[in-house]
Structures are given as C-alpha cells and as structure tokens.
Write a protein that holds these residues in place. Sequence first.
Motif, PDB file in Angstrom:
ATOM      1  N   LYS A 298      -5.100  -3.234   2.806  1.00 16.16           N
ATOM      2  CA  LYS A 298      -4.455  -4.133   3.754  1.00 16.16           C
ATOM      3  C   LYS A 298      -3.319  -4.884   3.085  1.00 16.16           C
ATOM      4  N   LYS A 299      -2.413  -5.375   3.927  1.00 16.33           N
ATOM      5  CA  LYS A 299      -1.356  -6.280   3.466  1.00 16.33           C
ATOM      6  C   LYS A 299      -1.000  -7.203   4.621  1.00 16.33           C
ATOM      7  N   ILE A 300      -0.933  -8.499   4.329  1.00 18.79           N
ATOM      8  CA  ILE A 300      -0.658  -9.511   5.346  1.00 18.79           C
ATOM      9  C   ILE A 300       0.653 -10.223   5.004  1.00 18.79           C
ATOM     10  N   TRP A 301       1.487 -10.445   6.025  1.00 16.75           N
ATOM     11  CA  TRP A 301       2.723 -11.218   5.873  1.00 16.75           C
ATOM     12  C   TRP A 301       2.524 -12.583   6.531  1.00 16.75           C
ATOM     13  N   THR A 302       2.820 -13.642   5.822  1.00 18.22           N
ATOM     14  CA  THR A 302       2.556 -14.988   6.352  1.00 18.22           C
ATOM     15  C   THR A 302       3.551 -15.400   7.429  1.00 18.22           C
TER      16      THR A 302
ATOM     17  N   VAL B 109     -15.796   3.215  13.901  1.00 18.60           N
ATOM     18  CA  VAL B 109     -15.529   3.374  12.470  1.00 18.60           C
ATOM     19  C   VAL B 109     -16.402   4.471  11.873  1.00 18.60           C
ATOM     20  N   ASP B 110     -17.590   4.664  12.434  1.00 20.94           N
ATOM     21  CA  ASP B 110     -18.506   5.680  11.911  1.00 20.94           C
ATOM     22  C   ASP B 110     -17.955   7.089  12.033  1.00 20.94           C
ATOM     23  N   LYS B 111     -16.929   7.271  12.864  1.00 17.36           N
ATOM     24  CA  LYS B 111     -16.347   8.609  13.056  1.00 17.36           C
ATOM     25  C   LYS B 111     -15.136   8.847  12.151  1.00 17.36           C
ATOM     26  N   LEU B 112     -14.669   7.834  11.476  1.00 17.58           N
ATOM     27  CA  LEU B 112     -13.460   7.950  10.660  1.00 17.58           C
ATOM     28  C   LEU B 112     -13.691   8.775   9.400  1.00 17.58           C
ATOM     29  N   LYS B 113     -12.673   9.537   9.020  1.00 15.91           N
ATOM     30  CA  LYS B 113     -12.633  10.206   7.724  1.00 15.91           C
ATOM     31  C   LYS B 113     -11.330   9.894   6.984  1.00 15.91           C
ATOM     32  N   ALA B 114     -10.327   9.448   7.709  1.00 19.13           N
ATOM     33  CA  ALA B 114      -9.003   9.196   7.127  1.00 19.13           C
ATOM     34  C   ALA B 114      -9.007   7.953   6.253  1.00 19.13           C
ATOM     35  N   LYS B 115      -8.132   7.946   5.266  1.00 18.40           N
ATOM     36  CA  LYS B 115      -7.876   6.725   4.494  1.00 18.40           C
ATOM     37  C   LYS B 115      -7.141   5.747   5.400  1.00 18.40           C
ATOM     38  N   VAL B 116      -7.434   4.466   5.286  1.00 21.29           N
ATOM     39  CA  VAL B 116      -6.934   3.474   6.235  1.00 21.29           C
ATOM     40  C   VAL B 116      -6.147   2.383   5.523  1.00 21.29           C
ATOM     41  N   LEU B 117      -4.989   2.040   6.113  1.00 19.96           N
ATOM     42  CA  LEU B 117      -4.185   0.901   5.679  1.00 19.96           C
ATOM     43  C   LEU B 117      -3.882   0.049   6.906  1.00 19.96           C
ATOM     44  N   LEU B 118      -4.167  -1.253   6.827  1.00 21.82           N
ATOM     45  CA  LEU B 118      -3.871  -2.193   7.910  1.00 21.82           C
ATOM     46  C   LEU B 118      -2.774  -3.144   7.456  1.00 21.82           C
TER      47      LEU B 118
ATOM     48  N   ASP C 226       7.743  -0.241   1.497  1.00 24.18           N
ATOM     49  CA  ASP C 226       7.153   0.049   0.195  1.00 24.18           C
ATOM     50  C   ASP C 226       5.658   0.316   0.336  1.00 24.18           C
ATOM     51  N   ALA C 227       4.960  -0.567   1.098  1.00 25.86           N
ATOM     52  CA  ALA C 227       3.520  -0.390   1.295  1.00 25.86           C
ATOM     53  C   ALA C 227       3.233   0.901   2.048  1.00 25.86           C
ATOM     54  N   LEU C 228       4.018   1.167   3.101  1.00 26.50           N
ATOM     55  CA  LEU C 228       3.822   2.357   3.924  1.00 26.50           C
ATOM     56  C   LEU C 228       4.042   3.630   3.115  1.00 26.50           C
TER      57      LEU C 228
END
Length: 652
Positions: free
Chosen positions: A619-623, A580-589, A640-642
């Motif tokens: 983040k977004k979680i689907w149950t 994670v210390d090398k990341l620069k990009a915005k992240v979505l999980l 929509d999230a993507l």
Amino acid sequence: MNQLAKIILILFALCSSWSTFAGKQDLIQAFSKSSEFQNVQISPNGDYLSVIMEENNDAKLLILDMKTLKPTYIVDFQGKGEVGDYYWVNSERVVMEKVYRRKWEEIPHYYGELFAVDADGRKAKYLFGYKGGGGTGTNVNKTKAIRASAFVLDSMPENKKYILVHSRPWNNLNYAVSDVYKVNVYNGKRKKLTSSPTVNADFLVDHDGKVRFSFAQNDKNDDLNYYFDEQEDKWLTAERYQGDLKEFWPISFTEDNNAIYAYGREQENTRALYKINLTTNQREKIIQHDVVDPDDYYIDYQSKLLYAVQFHDGYPEYRFLDSKSEKAKTVKQLQATFPDHYVSIVSQTQDGERLIIRISNDKNPGDYYLYDHKNVKLNYLFSSRSWLEPEDMSEVKPYSFKNRDGLTIHGYITIPKGKALKNLPLVVNPHGGPHGPRDYWSFNSENQLLAQRGIAVLQVNFRGSGGYGLAFEEAGYNAWGSKIQYDIIDATKYAIEQGWANQDKICISGGSFGGYSALMAPTLAPDLYQCAVGTAGVYDLQEMFDSGDIPDYYGGEAYLTEVLGNDPEVLKEMSPTNHVDKLKAKVLLLHGEEDERAPMEQFEAMEKALQKANYPYEKKIWTKAGHGFYTPESRAEYYDALLSFIETNLAL
C-alpha cells in the motif's frame, strides 16, 4: 521583468525534447510534468494572446502582445489564489475565476469569485464573490459581497461593458435556485435578470442576450426543462419542445433565434441532434450515429452558432450541420493539413479572421497554431508538453469483439513503440465511472509511460460505459460485480487469443471504479491476472451509501439506488471486500487521504478484509491527494509505485 516572464521567453525560443533512451526515473518525471501551456486564447481584436502557465504548482495567466509574443501582464495572485477559467469580455479586458489550493489538499477549489483586469494590468477589479466589500489581502479593488458562486454564462464580447453570470447561492448549495445577473466588467455592479424555476439549473441564452431556457434534473434524476415566455413573463414547462425525448439538452439557438439545437434520445437509442422550431414545435432530427453518442459539439465563439458535432467510433469523426459553410471548409482544410489528429478551434477573433487551433492525437498531447484565415497562413505557436516528442510515443489502436453474451465491446490497445503486437506483457486498465465515462482514442500519459517500458495497455468500454446508447449503459446497472467484470475478463482473454498478450504476464490496474474492477475481476478470474493495482477505488458498495460525496449531491442517492440497487446481500456479493478468499493476484492499494469520492473508509474496508484473511498486500497513502493525483510530485510518486510493482510482479 520577473522570473516567469523570462521563463516563457526561453520556452518560446527553445524546445527541450526528451529521448526514448531515458532511464526509468527520467521517464517518470517526463510523464508526470504538467502541461506548459493550457487554455490558449486570442483577444477579440487579435492584439493579444493569453495562456495559463504553471510555475511551482501555481497557475498564472500570461497576456502576450501578439506581434512580439512578449508579456504585457502576468496575473499572479502571489500565493493567495490561482487563475482558473478565464474569458476575454472585450478586446482589452479579461474576466477570470480565482481558485484556491488549501494547505492540506493539493487540488484547487473554486469558491465562485470573479476578477477582471485589462491586458496591460490596469483597472484590476473584484467583480463577484463573498469577499467583496472588505479586505482580501490583495490589491484588487472590491465590490459588494455576495455569498454565491459565479460562473460566466455569456461573455458577450460584442458588449464591451457587461457579461451574464450564472450564480448559485451558498445557502444549501446543492439544492439552490440559480440566478442570472448582468454584471458590469469594470465596476462589478450587477442586476438580477431572472431566477431558475428549479434547483441546480443551467441556462441557455439567445443571440440577443436573453435567457430563454432553463434545464435541470430533479432528485430522481428526471429531466426538468423550462422556457421563458415573454408574453406571460414567466417560466413554462418545455415539454412541448422535448416531447418524448430522454436526456433533453438545449445547446444553441439558430441565427434568427426562432429555433434551437438540442440533444436527446428516442427510447434506448444513441443520442441525436435535433432542430426544434420554437413557434411550431416541429422537431427535425439533424445528426445521429448508429453506434455512438455525440461526445463533443462545436460552436462558433463569436456568432454562437453550432456548426459541427463530433463522434468517436474508434477514431474521432466530425459531422457538420452545413458542410458548405465557411467554418466547415476551414475545419476540413485543417484536417487535411493535420491528418490523423483531433483539430479544434479553441479561440478566434471577433471577425473570425484569426483562429487559435489545437491539434492532438494518440501520440501528441497537444500543439497550438495561429491560423490566418484571410491569408490562409498557419503559424506554429507552442506545444503543451514540448519535451515529449510524438514520434517517440506509442500507437493506440481501436479494437472490438463479441463478448460471452454476443454483445459487441469496443476498446483500445496501446502498442509499445518498436514492438510487434505479439506476446507482450499487458496491463488491463478499466476506466472510472462506470456510467457516463468511456475511453477515447487520445494521448494518455500513464499508458504511454507503461508502453515506454515495453508494456501494452488494454482499455475496455465495458457494458455500463457511456457513449454507446442508453441501452448499453443501462446494461451495466446492478451488474458492477458481474456483467461489467465479465466484459473486462472477456477483453483480457480476447487479447490473449489474438496473440497480443503473454498470458503469464498480465496485470489489472485502474482508478475509482477502475480500482474497484482491479480488485473485483481477479476474484472472478483468479488465474487470469498476476497482479492488481487499486487506486482510489471503492471496495465496499454498501459503504458508498454511507460515506463519500455522492449521497450529498442532489439526486446522488437516487443515482446509487438506480445503478446499484439497495439489496444488502447483492451489494455484499458485488463487493471485493467479501471475496478476498478467491484472490491469487499480488495486490497494491493506492489512496489519497483527502479523497471525497472514494473516502478512506473504502481503503480501510479493503485493507481490513485483506488483513483478516492474512492475504499479503502492499500500500501507499498520500496525505494531500484526493480522488487522483493533481501535482507533478504526487503523479511521479504514483507512477513510481505503479511501475515498480508491475515490473516486479510481471518479472520484467
């Protein structure tokens, strides 16, 4: 007439198209909707047309009178199950799998039950399954219960009373010996014909309905092939037929039953088609492509004879066993009628005079036609997704380049309609797998949606992908976090060098292994990607040995050891959770709680690593979602999230 019958009549009469000028939410809904029609078949005598249609996420089987295209019967389990695969077993009768959608999970599951019914709805019968002999909550007659999962091995349309069923007992399902039963399609009475000599086996039946070959893999994923010797009345090893071939896979018998066609590999080469004489053991190579493996084969539905093989070196290509045969001539005629399309015969009558044809390509998700061979007449039936107009879709073009190691890498780029392939915002979309799957020239809803918003999409068949020979696939073993990612990075740089992509507007997004790559590649090339979307990804490779369903499968642990190794330090080094210390990009999980392949432990490991580093993420979680998004509602939420995340972070 019930509501579903009214719906299909309206659909046949009307075609509600969709426009490229639709707004964002309209676009999302258009690409999220499931196909209107799936698994279209014609009955053996041509009197009926059948099709799977969904209503409110409930799959039903519609049987239509071919002359009027009006429903004669609709198989509807009324909320207590859905129709899965189905088979015409004679001119009047259909056998189908029954699947169930659990309340806490959106994807249907198959528990091995088979049902049968006549085209007019009469003589409904429960043929095979664990609920036989007792009440099921439906009005279908029951048969003797069996705790096993059934799969139709041979529908035997020339035999009006029986089918062959491949069955796997439930006791230790992943390690069970398979059985073959002859099953009466009217009363469900069954007779066991044979059992496999190994666990988890499949079978090949000859033209006389005799089970002749059994093939499987052991817990080390080595081939186990057997043939049944009638004189000795037992299974014997098929080594004399396989010889030194790897990945040996019998496909079909020749017309006289004296030889088989089978796929196999010589050493590390591409897979080839062989003809093997069962008396002399003589092996003849019939068809092989220099670059790619076969990705599909075509067998005449009635004669059971293999007539063509498909390859995919950029665009699809057919090679015929006999280019002068009637079937080859028919396919060639249809290809000439529909240039730049896949052309598939998906069903046909017993006499071969009427065929159901499906065509598709990069812009067309699928149209169905009825072809009258005798009168050389083609009639349009319907489209799988009529609201999507092919002329409004975006082109998908193959490309190839040399990577940093001098290896040729192939892939595809989706070019937004109306845009020049120049300085475009780009989403890099690595596929899942990684070993076995690959990307093809085909219609892709997600990529087409992005293209409608002016975003190009880059797909990469990196080292480790299937379809390009064993050496290419094995080149990705133990290299998930290195060579495979370098191929994805090199492809991204190639798109920039060609002038296709705006280097300041690039996102990487993928699912499963693609989700892993979406988080791993930006740690190796931090300045290349502005944003990263991991969907159903694996992020801690050691965790793959401890959770998820792969270790539970027969040979699953051996597979993981082969492709990943078992050195904890190497697994740690290849896990994005540790970089994670090398990341620069915005992240979505994005993740589904019911995911069994990449379980929530994977999401939680990545989230914990991001939180520990105080790295911002969304983040977004689907149950109810599993390893992907099965319902239109879930797909719409995902798209929509993507789309919102990508457009925000690429400033579109």
